[in-house]
Design a protein around this motif. Structure first.
Motif, PDB file in Angstrom:
ATOM      1  N   ASP A  23       0.870  -1.190   0.000  1.00 29.07           N
ATOM      2  CA  ASP A  23       0.000   0.000   0.000  1.00 29.07           C
ATOM      3  C   ASP A  23       0.904   1.236   0.000  1.00 29.07           C
ATOM      4  O   ASP A  23       1.050   1.917   1.020  1.00 29.07           O
ATOM      5  CB  ASP A  23      -0.875   0.023   1.268  1.00 29.07           C
ATOM      6  CG  ASP A  23      -1.814  -1.175   1.402  1.00 29.07           C
ATOM      7  OD1 ASP A  23      -1.640  -2.172   0.682  1.00 29.07           O
ATOM      8  OD2 ASP A  23      -2.716  -1.115   2.249  1.00 29.07           O
ATOM      9  N   LYS A  59       0.204  -8.639  -1.571  1.00 33.33           N
ATOM     10  CA  LYS A  59      -1.114  -8.065  -1.883  1.00 33.33           C
ATOM     11  C   LYS A  59      -0.981  -6.577  -2.216  1.00 33.33           C
ATOM     12  O   LYS A  59      -1.059  -5.725  -1.322  1.00 33.33           O
ATOM     13  CB  LYS A  59      -2.083  -8.256  -0.708  1.00 33.33           C
ATOM     14  CG  LYS A  59      -3.499  -7.745  -1.007  1.00 33.33           C
ATOM     15  CD  LYS A  59      -4.459  -8.014   0.132  1.00 33.33           C
ATOM     16  CE  LYS A  59      -4.289  -7.099   1.302  1.00 33.33           C
ATOM     17  NZ  LYS A  59      -4.699  -5.685   1.072  1.00 33.33           N
ATOM     18  N   GLN A  61      -2.432  -3.131  -3.258  1.00 31.27           N
ATOM     19  CA  GLN A  61      -3.754  -2.499  -3.217  1.00 31.27           C
ATOM     20  C   GLN A  61      -3.797  -1.502  -4.373  1.00 31.27           C
ATOM     21  O   GLN A  61      -3.029  -0.552  -4.424  1.00 31.27           O
ATOM     22  CB  GLN A  61      -3.915  -1.776  -1.881  1.00 31.27           C
ATOM     23  CG  GLN A  61      -5.307  -1.678  -1.308  1.00 31.27           C
ATOM     24  CD  GLN A  61      -6.429  -1.312  -2.236  1.00 31.27           C
ATOM     25  OE1 GLN A  61      -6.266  -0.538  -3.177  1.00 31.27           O
ATOM     26  NE2 GLN A  61      -7.599  -1.869  -1.983  1.00 31.27           N
ATOM     27  N   ASP A  93      -5.562  -6.577  -4.666  1.00 33.49           N
ATOM     28  CA  ASP A  93      -6.651  -6.094  -3.820  1.00 33.49           C
ATOM     29  C   ASP A  93      -7.360  -4.963  -4.556  1.00 33.49           C
ATOM     30  O   ASP A  93      -6.872  -3.838  -4.610  1.00 33.49           O
ATOM     31  CB  ASP A  93      -6.076  -5.622  -2.485  1.00 33.49           C
ATOM     32  CG  ASP A  93      -7.156  -5.175  -1.515  1.00 33.49           C
ATOM     33  OD1 ASP A  93      -8.354  -5.361  -1.829  1.00 33.49           O
ATOM     34  OD2 ASP A  93      -6.801  -4.636  -0.457  1.00 33.49           O
ATOM     35  N   LYS A  95     -11.153  -5.095  -4.695  1.00 32.61           N
ATOM     36  CA  LYS A  95     -12.511  -5.068  -4.121  1.00 32.61           C
ATOM     37  C   LYS A  95     -13.539  -4.682  -5.166  1.00 32.61           C
ATOM     38  O   LYS A  95     -14.405  -3.824  -4.930  1.00 32.61           O
ATOM     39  CB  LYS A  95     -12.576  -4.130  -2.915  1.00 32.61           C
ATOM     40  CG  LYS A  95     -11.670  -4.575  -1.767  1.00 32.61           C
ATOM     41  CD  LYS A  95     -11.901  -3.792  -0.503  1.00 32.61           C
ATOM     42  CE  LYS A  95     -10.954  -4.187   0.603  1.00 32.61           C
ATOM     43  NZ  LYS A  95      -9.535  -3.871   0.335  1.00 32.61           N
ATOM     44  N   THR A 147     -15.424  -7.808   7.381  1.00 36.99           N
ATOM     45  CA  THR A 147     -14.248  -6.973   7.159  1.00 36.99           C
ATOM     46  C   THR A 147     -13.694  -6.421   8.478  1.00 36.99           C
ATOM     47  O   THR A 147     -14.383  -6.432   9.508  1.00 36.99           O
ATOM     48  CB  THR A 147     -14.569  -5.832   6.168  1.00 36.99           C
ATOM     49  OG1 THR A 147     -15.654  -5.058   6.672  1.00 36.99           O
ATOM     50  CG2 THR A 147     -14.923  -6.389   4.803  1.00 36.99           C
ATOM     51  N   SER A 148     -12.471  -5.907   8.422  1.00 33.99           N
ATOM     52  CA  SER A 148     -11.748  -5.538   9.653  1.00 33.99           C
ATOM     53  C   SER A 148     -12.195  -4.203  10.246  1.00 33.99           C
ATOM     54  O   SER A 148     -11.893  -3.906  11.394  1.00 33.99           O
ATOM     55  CB  SER A 148     -10.245  -5.462   9.355  1.00 33.99           C
ATOM     56  OG  SER A 148      -9.966  -4.389   8.465  1.00 33.99           O
ATOM     57  N   PRO A 214      -6.803  -9.560   6.894  1.00 37.78           N
ATOM     58  CA  PRO A 214      -6.063  -8.317   7.126  1.00 37.78           C
ATOM     59  C   PRO A 214      -6.403  -7.771   8.507  1.00 37.78           C
ATOM     60  O   PRO A 214      -7.431  -8.122   9.085  1.00 37.78           O
ATOM     61  CB  PRO A 214      -6.598  -7.369   6.049  1.00 37.78           C
ATOM     62  CG  PRO A 214      -7.757  -8.075   5.417  1.00 37.78           C
ATOM     63  CD  PRO A 214      -8.058  -9.319   6.158  1.00 37.78           C
ATOM     64  N   GLN A 219      -3.725  -1.974  12.342  1.00 42.48           N
ATOM     65  CA  GLN A 219      -5.103  -1.957  12.842  1.00 42.48           C
ATOM     66  C   GLN A 219      -5.245  -2.642  14.209  1.00 42.48           C
ATOM     67  O   GLN A 219      -6.345  -2.712  14.761  1.00 42.48           O
ATOM     68  CB  GLN A 219      -6.054  -2.600  11.824  1.00 42.48           C
ATOM     69  CG  GLN A 219      -6.172  -1.805  10.531  1.00 42.48           C
ATOM     70  CD  GLN A 219      -7.084  -2.475   9.511  1.00 42.48           C
ATOM     71  OE1 GLN A 219      -8.243  -2.792   9.798  1.00 42.48           O
ATOM     72  NE2 GLN A 219      -6.565  -2.686   8.308  1.00 42.48           N
ATOM     73  N   SER A 242       0.265  -4.509   6.169  1.00 47.01           N
ATOM     74  CA  SER A 242       0.792  -3.573   5.171  1.00 47.01           C
ATOM     75  C   SER A 242       1.649  -2.508   5.844  1.00 47.01           C
ATOM     76  O   SER A 242       2.876  -2.594   5.857  1.00 47.01           O
ATOM     77  CB  SER A 242      -0.355  -2.912   4.388  1.00 47.01           C
ATOM     78  OG  SER A 242      -1.203  -3.871   3.806  1.00 47.01           O
ATOM     79  N   ARG A 243       1.015  -1.474   6.442  1.00 48.98           N
ATOM     80  CA  ARG A 243       1.764  -0.316   6.936  1.00 48.98           C
ATOM     81  C   ARG A 243       2.830  -0.670   7.970  1.00 48.98           C
ATOM     82  O   ARG A 243       3.907  -0.081   7.962  1.00 48.98           O
ATOM     83  CB  ARG A 243       0.790   0.713   7.533  1.00 48.98           C
ATOM     84  CG  ARG A 243      -0.004   1.455   6.484  1.00 48.98           C
ATOM     85  CD  ARG A 243      -1.173   2.199   7.091  1.00 48.98           C
ATOM     86  NE  ARG A 243      -2.200   1.291   7.611  1.00 48.98           N
ATOM     87  CZ  ARG A 243      -3.322   1.672   8.211  1.00 48.98           C
ATOM     88  NH1 ARG A 243      -3.558   2.955   8.381  1.00 48.98           N
ATOM     89  NH2 ARG A 243      -4.206   0.780   8.644  1.00 48.98           N
TER      90      ARG A 243
HETATM   91  O1  LIG Z   1      -9.503  -6.849   1.384  1.00 44.45           O
HETATM   92  C1  LIG Z   1      -8.608  -6.377   2.096  1.00 44.45           C
HETATM   93  O2  LIG Z   1      -7.431  -6.579   1.849  1.00 44.45           O
HETATM   94  C2  LIG Z   1      -9.000  -5.688   3.338  1.00 44.45           C
HETATM   95  C3  LIG Z   1     -10.176  -6.099   3.919  1.00 44.45           C
HETATM   96  C4  LIG Z   1     -10.506  -5.676   5.212  1.00 44.45           C
HETATM   97  O3  LIG Z   1     -11.492  -6.084   5.789  1.00 44.45           O
HETATM   98  N1  LIG Z   1      -9.662  -4.802   5.833  1.00 44.45           N
HETATM   99  C5  LIG Z   1      -8.511  -4.334   5.258  1.00 44.45           C
HETATM  100  O4  LIG Z   1      -7.783  -3.572   5.911  1.00 44.45           O
HETATM  101  N2  LIG Z   1      -8.200  -4.725   3.968  1.00 44.45           N
HETATM  102  C6  LIG Z   1      -6.987  -4.191   3.302  1.00 44.45           C
HETATM  103  O5  LIG Z   1      -5.835  -4.688   3.988  1.00 44.45           O
HETATM  104  C7  LIG Z   1      -4.829  -3.676   4.092  1.00 44.45           C
HETATM  105  C8  LIG Z   1      -4.576  -3.385   5.557  1.00 44.45           C
HETATM  106  O6  LIG Z   1      -3.482  -2.529   5.707  1.00 44.45           O
HETATM  107  P1  LIG Z   1      -2.771  -2.255   7.130  1.00 44.45           P
HETATM  108  O7  LIG Z   1      -3.852  -1.869   8.072  1.00 44.45           O
HETATM  109  O8  LIG Z   1      -1.806  -1.166   6.825  1.00 44.45           O
HETATM  110  O9  LIG Z   1      -2.090  -3.550   7.536  1.00 44.45           O
HETATM  111  C9  LIG Z   1      -5.326  -2.501   3.277  1.00 44.45           C
HETATM  112  O10 LIG Z   1      -4.843  -2.653   1.959  1.00 44.45           O
HETATM  113  C10 LIG Z   1      -6.839  -2.668   3.289  1.00 44.45           C
HETATM  114  O11 LIG Z   1      -7.424  -2.120   2.116  1.00 44.45           O
END
Ligand SMILES: O=C(O)c1cc(=O)[nH]c(=O)n1[C@@H]1O[C@H](COP(=O)(O)O)[C@@H](O)[C@H]1O
Length: 274
Positions: A23, A59, A61, A93, A95, A147-148, A214, A219, A242-243
């Motif tokens: 990302d 992955k 984005q 990724d 969506k 989702t998260s 994720p 998060q 990711s981050r």
């Molecule tokens: O489909 C995804 O990857 C996704 C689904 C979800 O429920 N939550 C979620 O954070 N993501 C993706 O997962 C990554 C999370 O990034 P970090 O929070 O930086 O680890 C981002 O690219 C989000 O777009």
């Protein structure tokens, strides 16, 4: 080799359930690259080089590339990942979710243009919006399920009075993906690491599907609880960070710091298998 075969092989070869999320945000790049959207490829390629032996998947984005008119850099990055990590599958990724004729174009973009091994999809528009992706033999598709993010509750936790047993919406998605929608075994589900109890529920409803999870790292999702809730032999989990990896250091040592964080997370996940 199908996407699922690739996942299983990468899990074995790299001893990993960690997905390295790409990302790229130029304002967060280290000083030598900072703020320069033309350096997205360079930044991501160096992260890939630093983690190629630690990941079950990469992955990217797509929004982080498209927002900077960097689709060309994403194409080069896909080629780079193939070159340096041919054993690591790539989940684009994106969506996506649209009517069949438009979904055909999105599928072509993901699988022909970018050469991804799997894609993330929203199931909101129903089965005909998912079908076009399943025509690509061996490719994978992860449906958003639970989702998260906090707002996931707004729809995913609603009860469906019209469906047998009155399941929650996310439970219904899990059942469809494990059952009638999974024509050729290509489907997986997205479940947030921020909700371990729901990961456990989804695993019970979809015992054989790969889960993209994720939410560890930035998060704050619990890596150990995630593995305990979702992992079982033969049904891979792909735990994305990711981050926390990309920006583990804002200095010139960003590659080494990313590797250290990836290694730490990979080992934490592996150890939780018990
Ligand atoms: O489909 C995804 O990857 C996704 C689904 C979800 O429920 N939550 C979620 O954070 N993501 C993706 O997962 C990554 C999370 O990034 P970090 O929070 O930086 O680890 C981002 O690219 C989000 O777009």
């Amino acid at each position: 080799m199908t996407f699922l075969d690739m996942l299983r092989a990468a899990e074995q070869q790299n001893g990993s359930m960690l997905c390295v999320g790409l990302d790229p945000e130029p304002t967060r790049f280290p000083a030598q690259l900072k703020g320069d959207a033309n350096k997205i490829y360079d930044f991501c390629a160096r992260i890939v080089d630093a983690t190629a032996d630690l990941a079950i998947a990469f992955k990217p984005q797509i929004a982080y590339f498209a927002a900077h008119r960097a689709e060309g850099q994403l194409e080069r990055l896909m080629e780079h990942m193939r070159r340096v990590a041919p054993h690591v599958p790539i989940i684009l990724d994106a969506k996506r979710g649209d009517i069949g004729s438009t979904a055909e174009q999105y599928a072509k973009e993901a699988f022909d243009r970018y050469g991804a091994d799997a894609v993330t999809l929203s199931p909101f528009m129903g089965f005909d919006s998912v079908m076009p992706y399943l025509k690509y033999e061996g490719k994978g598709a992860f449906l958003l399920c639970r989702t998260s993010n906090p707002g996931g509750d707004d729809l995913q936790n609603q009860r469906l009075a019209s469906v047998d047993g009155q399941p929650l919406l996310y439970e219904h998605v899990a059942r469809l993906a494990q059952g009638s929608w999974n024509l050729n075994g290509q489907l997986g589900l997205v479940v947030g690491a921020t909700y371990p109890a729901e990961i456990e529920r989804v695993r019970a409803l979809a015992p054989t599907l790969p889960l993209l999870i994720p939410g560890v790292g930035a998060q704050g999702g619990d890596a150990v609880a995630t593995v305990r809730a979702g992992w079982k032999p033969g049904a891979p989990i792909v735990v994305n960070s990711s981050r926390a990896i990309l920006y583990a250091s804002s200095g010139d040592d960003f590659q080494e710091a990313a590797r250290r964080e990836a290694l730490r997370t990979r080992d934490l996940l592996q150890a939780a298998r018990g």
